[in-house]
Design a protein around this motif. Structure first.
Motif: not given
Length: 139
Positions: A20-43
């Protein structure tokens, strides 16, 4: 998550929350997504006790998400850990049941809040970003 009275019902797993979180990340505007590529997501089920203590939180159900790392634009220092967004499954599930908000909407809300910390956004900016993501969902 659905089923009849004959089928066993199980709470969404960490993998379900992550999806669900990864799907939400995909819906973020491109300008945000490009800066999230190195951010870890841990549940995880809950935040570690040391984190709760540092934040002065007594009840582990009170923390649904946490961003750790330097906001975008701040210079990195030697020894910095990678930027990380933590989502906490059990508190999310509790809030989901208590509020009746869809799990997808709740995970999206918490994720956007933590992404906002990564970018150093104000609460108003985070709400605007969340509204933008909702517009993408509606198509």
């Amino acid at each position: 998550m659905s089923g009849t009275g004959q089928q066993a019902r199980h709470a969404p797993s960490a993998a379900d929350i992550e999806a669900l979180a990864r799907d939400a990340m995909e819906r973020l505007p491109e300008g945000f997504r490009i800066h999230l590529s190195g951010v870890l997501l841990i549940v995880d089920d809950f935040a570690e006790e040391v984190i709760l203590d540092e934040m002065g939180i007594e009840d582990p159900f009170d923390l649904t998400g946490l961003y750790s790392g330097r906001p975008v634009g701040q210079p990195a220092a030697t020894g910095d850990m990678p930027a990380t967004i933590h989502l906490y499954r059990r508190p999310l599930l509790d809030e989901w049941v208590e509020t009746g908000v869809s799990l997808e909407a709740l995970v999206t809300h918490v994720l956007i809040h933590e992404v906002g910390h990564h970018f150093g956004l104000s609460d108003a900016d985070m709400h605007a970003l969340e509204d933008e993501v909702r517009e993408v969902e509606r198509g």
